[in-house]
Design an enzyme around this catalytic site. Structure first.
Site, mmCIF file in Angstrom:
data_model
loop_
_atom_site.group_PDB
_atom_site.id
_atom_site.type_symbol
_atom_site.label_atom_id
_atom_site.label_comp_id
_atom_site.label_asym_id
_atom_site.label_seq_id
_atom_site.Cartn_x
_atom_site.Cartn_y
_atom_site.Cartn_z
ATOM 1 N N SER A 21 -5.892 -1.379 -5.146
ATOM 2 C CA SER A 21 -4.821 -2.263 -5.619
ATOM 3 C C SER A 21 -4.594 -2.026 -7.112
ATOM 4 C CB SER A 21 -5.197 -3.718 -5.364
ATOM 5 O OG SER A 21 -5.232 -3.960 -3.978
ATOM 6 N N GLY A 22 -3.480 -2.556 -7.607
ATOM 7 C CA GLY A 22 -3.163 -2.397 -9.021
ATOM 8 C C GLY A 22 -2.008 -1.440 -9.252
ATOM 9 N N HIS A 23 -1.487 -0.865 -8.154
ATOM 10 C CA HIS A 23 -0.380 0.089 -8.264
ATOM 11 C C HIS A 23 0.912 -0.479 -7.684
ATOM 12 C CE1 HIS A 23 -3.515 2.859 -9.338
ATOM 13 N NE2 HIS A 23 -4.061 2.806 -8.142
ATOM 14 N N LYS A 52 -3.518 9.612 -1.045
ATOM 15 C CA LYS A 52 -3.462 10.125 -2.410
ATOM 16 C C LYS A 52 -4.783 10.837 -2.696
ATOM 17 C CE LYS A 52 -2.557 6.263 -4.764
ATOM 18 N NZ LYS A 52 -2.984 5.347 -3.684
ATOM 19 N N HIS A 57 -5.152 5.253 -13.151
ATOM 20 C CA HIS A 57 -6.259 4.321 -13.312
ATOM 21 C C HIS A 57 -6.716 4.313 -14.765
ATOM 22 C CE1 HIS A 57 -6.405 6.134 -9.269
ATOM 23 N NE2 HIS A 57 -6.537 4.883 -8.894
#
Lengths: 338, 244
Positions: free
Chosen positions: A55-57, A105, A220
């Protein structure tokens, strides 16, 4: 650090609850997991297209669930691969009899967990499952989390192509072929003005002084290619475009789709300024841009910065990119007008 | 040994390994702080605690081992989850007919192959493969070529793993996250190779309890030596902590 969160360890769960509440007509959550699937999954007789990652994208990946794109999206913890058992559950939930294509990815954790999930799913059922690994980042060959190149914003174009091919009824082998073709023809390079800050750590992932920027940064906050003094938007666009074009080695007159992607904390204003120079550069070199996307497609929490993605089209890819898509984060209407 | 004894030995092995990882958690994390992302101890501990809670103790050997693998897959995360847990789940089918000397060798080989295939590492990359490979090869040779009893084979495998861990210290990592450090990874033992050694040591110690009485019996009654053996590679594999 100021963030709109509650407990850091609850952030992924609470985000997913909020997503489902926002888009109940598009997505549902597999009970007891951090997997979202299309509200109508599995689609009988259609190849399932699934993806997932840390998560975070956002809006990657769950923002692309829906008609013409993804059937399943697994959310790991922040910047952490989902576990193989969750991925296996997602694959099972999106299998409608025509097999499943996993779009991965290129990060070691993601690749290993997807491969393990596929193996477990194959041990327990007879579904056909294939996967493609996206490695579009031209900046670095090996990195903190990868062997080879990182997979970044080009992944969205792979979702779009594979999703459209599956939606029109292509079989698994054909969908995979088209996804791989997209991977071969796409390149991306990013840059950062600031670091990101993960909820758990609460402080910047890396240190980037006020008078410096980093080129080739990963999603990241992994180190990039070089740190330089702050430059203006045109210079950044030139640097990134140069590197991507160098890598793709396009023939003159090639037809392209481009993405200027925001890293999460960059205003649309600035992305459009970058896009202006990108389009000038491509025009000067005799490329025909079929479609220019500008916005936040694959972010890195609250990092400021952008990436530039270029995809070389051919007749097949042009048609699939223009096909209708209806998802929370991306809508493509007939005739390619979004 | 009979099925009941095999189950008991597997349970005892799981308990011993989980306990050892709990005790070594801090040390593994320290090792991982030097060349990784400082979570190896905590991640493995979480995985083995989940295995203790989830695995059916009266399951057949193959189901038991697969259960441990799935618990690790779901709780360890990162690259270590699929490497330990996925490889364990994959190799568990070798125990479909129970644990024997032959099946324990097949199990150990299947586990090693899967770890190498999934992680893409080979000997010399400074990963768990450096401890696992000599251990598995030594075990196989001791059983199949030298015709030794399983306890002796296991003891030799542990010695080989220990030398494997020592071998990782002076070399430069070329796989996994530590490879990003380049020369800065030199001088630190690999955390995954180290946790692999711990597991093998625990397997050996449990095997002593369950197999010692059988050593007087003629060399290889399928069962006794096998069980402890298979336990050992299994757990060792389980834990070998990958190049993350």
């Amino acid at each position: 650090m100021k963030k709109l969160i509650n407990e850091p360890e609850a952030v992924v769960d609470e985000m997913l609850e909020g997503m489902v509440a926002a888009h109940p007509d598009y997505v549902r959550r597999l009970e007891g997991t951090n997997v979202l699937v299309r509200a109508d999954a599995p689609m009988e007789g259609k190849v399932g297209i699934v993806s997932g990652g840390g998560s975070g994208h956002e809006p990657t990946h769950a923002g692309y669930l829906g008609e013409g794109m993804l059937d399943g999206a697994a959310a790991g913890e922040v910047f952490t691969s989902p576990t193989a058992d969750q991925l296996q559950g997602m694959i099972d939930a999106c299998e409608g009899g025509a097999g499943v294509l996993c779009v991965v990815k290129n990060y070691e954790g993601d690749v290993m967990n997807f491969e393990t999930a596929i193996e477990l799913a194959e041990m327990e059922g007879d579904a056909e499952i294939e996967h493609v690994v996206v490695d579009d980042d031209v900046a670095v060959e090996d990195s903190l989390y990868t062997s080879g190149r990182r997979g970044v914003c080009g992944t969205i174009l792979v979702h779009k192509v594979a999703g459209a091919a599956a939606a029109r009824g292509d079989d698994l082998a054909e969908v995979k072929r088209l996804a791989e073709k997209t991977v071969e023809r796409v390149g991306t390079m990013g840059m950062a003005l600031t670091s990101c800050t993960t909820p758990e750590k609460g402080e910047p992932t890396f240190d980037l002084p006020d008078d410096e920027i980093e080129l080739g940064i990963g999603i990241h906050g992994e180190p990039g290619v070089e740190r330089t003094e702050v430059m203006d938007a045109d210079s950044v666009a030139e640097h990134l475009t140069e590197r991507v074009l160098e890598d793709l080695e396009l023939a003159e007159g090639s037809e392209l789709v481009t993405i200027v992607n925001g890293m999460g904390a960059t205003p649309q204003m600035e992305l459009y300024v970058v896009n202006r120079r990108l389009q000038e550069l491509l025009d000067e070199r005799g490329f025909a841009v079929h479609d220019a996307w500008v916005g936040d497609y694959m972010t890195s929490l609250d990092m400021a910065g952008c990436s530039i993605t270029v995809l070389e089209l051919d007749d097949e890819l042009r048609e699939l990119l223009a096909a209708p898509a209806d998802t929370p984060a991306l809508t493509v209407r007939e005739r390619g007008e979004r | 040994m009979d099925r009941e004894t095999q189950r008991e030995a597997l349970s005892a092995t799981l308990e011993a390994v989980a306990d050892r990882i709990e005790r070594e958690k801090g040390h593994l994390t320290d090792l991982d702080s030097a060349i990784g992302d400082a979570d190896h101890g905590a991640n493995l501990h979480r995985g083995f605690q989940a295995a203790l809670e989830q695995v059916e103790r009266d399951a057949d050997p193959d189901a038991f081992v697969k259960g441990v693998g799935m618990a690790l897959v779901s709780k360890v995360g990162g690259a270590s989850g699929p490497l330990y847990g996925g490889s364990l789940a994959h190799a568990s089918s070798e125990f479909a007919e129970g644990i024997t000397a032959e099946s324990s060798v097949a199990f150990a080989e299947a586990y090693l192959e899967k770890v190498k295939d999934r992680g893409g590492a080979s000997v010399g990359d400074k990963t768990m493969v450096d401890a696992l490979t000599p251990a598995v090869h030594t075990y196989k040779r001791a059983i199949e070529v030298d015709d030794l009893d399983p306890l002796t084979a296991l003891a030799r495998a542990v010695d080989a793993a220990e030398r494997g861990v020592a071998f990782t210290t002076p070399i430069r990592a070329s796989k996994g996250r530590a490879s990003y450090l380049g020369w800065r990874s030199v001088g630190h033992p690999d955390p995954g190779a180290t946790s692999t050694l711990y597991l093998l040591e625990e397997i050996r110690d449990v095997a002593v309890e369950y197999l010692e009485g059988d050593l007087d019996a003629s060399a290889r009654t399928p069962g006794t030596d096998e069980e402890s053996e298979s336990d050992e590679p299994e757990d060792g594999v389980d834990e070998s902590g990958a190049g993350e």
